[in-house]
Write a protein that holds these residues in place. Structure first.
Motif, PDB file in Angstrom:
ATOM      1  N   LEU A  20      47.715  38.634  38.695  1.00 45.80           N
ATOM      2  CA  LEU A  20      47.052  37.408  39.135  1.00 45.80           C
ATOM      3  C   LEU A  20      48.076  36.294  39.355  1.00 45.80           C
ATOM      4  N   HIS A  51      41.073  35.661  43.254  1.00 47.10           N
ATOM      5  CA  HIS A  51      42.368  35.001  43.055  1.00 47.10           C
ATOM      6  C   HIS A  51      43.238  35.013  44.310  1.00 47.10           C
ATOM      7  N   ALA A 160      42.461  30.328  40.573  1.00 46.63           N
ATOM      8  CA  ALA A 160      41.376  30.896  41.375  1.00 46.63           C
ATOM      9  C   ALA A 160      41.479  30.348  42.794  1.00 46.63           C
TER      10      ALA A 160
END
Length: 320
Positions: A20, A51, A160
């Motif tokens: 991520l 993401h 995000a």
């Protein structure tokens, strides 16, 4: 905008944090295209899309679990040929660096390992590295081929950034070398309930000053009060006080947490090489002349057997 391949580190569809972080960095230089391989690859799509992955290339085959490294290199090479990316990003684990090195050799490209930051440049991505035991910071770029870059965990914040995350099947033909090294057995790692050392936001480490395996309980207590991982110096693991899997240093694991607490660690160069890129460093040592104090943001000169338990109790009181 050019596409950037991101190798997905996951366990049966559960995406690990370093991937991520790579997606955050990939968005700085292009559009992230994730490559998820093995069992549960398709299950990673929702998390990857959340993401920033605009596309998720997946391929499931028994070879990824049954053989070492090469099948994954075959798959990344296939993804490289299909996408023609601006760069390939891989988590900087032991396996990740081997995958990256083999891929760079195959596609005739340069490689940068253990990057701690990434930015767009006029002639391609520019990577920041901490080198010579983190005594210097350098900026580098690959001058030939598609840059293959491995990035250390905790180098970027997870952000995000919802994207399409369209799932596409990747066509992979395994090479003759793919089945050269077979995995003959696995032993599940015993869970401690603590974060993975190299991924943890907080690490509490003990060294020679802990003076025995039984005394690591106070290091663990402090770590648990903070939700931290536990590390150890080479002296501590060589003495058999703590497992080698928890060693932090040049011959152990490199960590780069938001907070690193060194208790009873003198600060030899071997240890500093594995933790010097930590964002905030706190040392507890009764020797005011210990080399570790040259490096820290905050230092406590005192007996760890007095300081650490008091610190643990104070944290528990404030949290409770």
């Amino acid at each position: 905008m050019a596409e950037v391949l991101v190798y997905v580190d996951h366990v049966d569809g559960a995406v690990r944090k370093p991937t991520l972080e790579l997606l955050t960095l990939a968005r700085r230089i292009g559009e992230p295209v994730a490559v998820a391989l093995g069992n549960g690859a398709a299950d990673t799509a929702a998390t990857l899309a959340e993401h920033g992955a605009v596309k998720v290339l997946t391929h499931e085959a028994a070879e990824y679990a049954e053989y070492l490294v090469v099948p994954k290199v075959d798959a990344l090479q296939a993804a490289h040929e299909a996408v023609s990316p601006a760069a390939v990003l891989v988590p900087s684990s032991a396996e990740g660096k081997e995958i990256a090195a083999r891929l760079a050799l195959r596609i005739g490209s340069g490689i940068i390992t253990d990057a701690v930051d990434l930015e767009a440049g006029e002639e391609g991505p520019v990577a920041t590295q901490s080198v010579f035991a983190a005594s210097y910071t350098t900026k580098s770029r690959v001058s030939k081929g598609t840059p293959v870059i491995t990035v250390k965990p905790n180098s970027a914040a997870v952000e995000a950034a919802p994207a399409a995350g369209a799932v596409e099947a990747l066509s992979v033909s395994f090479s003759a070398q793919a089945t050269g090294t077979k995995v003959t057995g696995r032993t599940p790692r015993e869970s401690t309930g603590r974060p993975e050392l190299t991924e943890a936001a907080i690490v509490v480490s003990g060294g020679r000053g802990v003076n025995g395996a039984e005394n690591f309980a106070i290091i663990e207590a402090l770590a648990d009060s903070l939700g931290a991982a536990v590390g150890a110096s080479r002296a501590a693991v060589d003495a058999g006080w703590y497992p080698h899997t928890n060693q932090v240093g040049q011959t152990g694991k490199s960590v780069s947490p938001q907070l690193y607490i060194a208790s009873g660690i003198s600060g030899a160069i071997q240890h500093r090489a594995g933790m010097q890129t930590s964002k905030t460093i706190v040392a507890i040592n009764k020797d005011a002349e210990a080399p570790i104090f040259e490096l820290v943001d905050y230092g406590v000169v005192g007996d760890l057997f007095d300081v650490v338990p008091q610190l643990t109790e104070e944290i528990k009181t404030r949290k409770g």
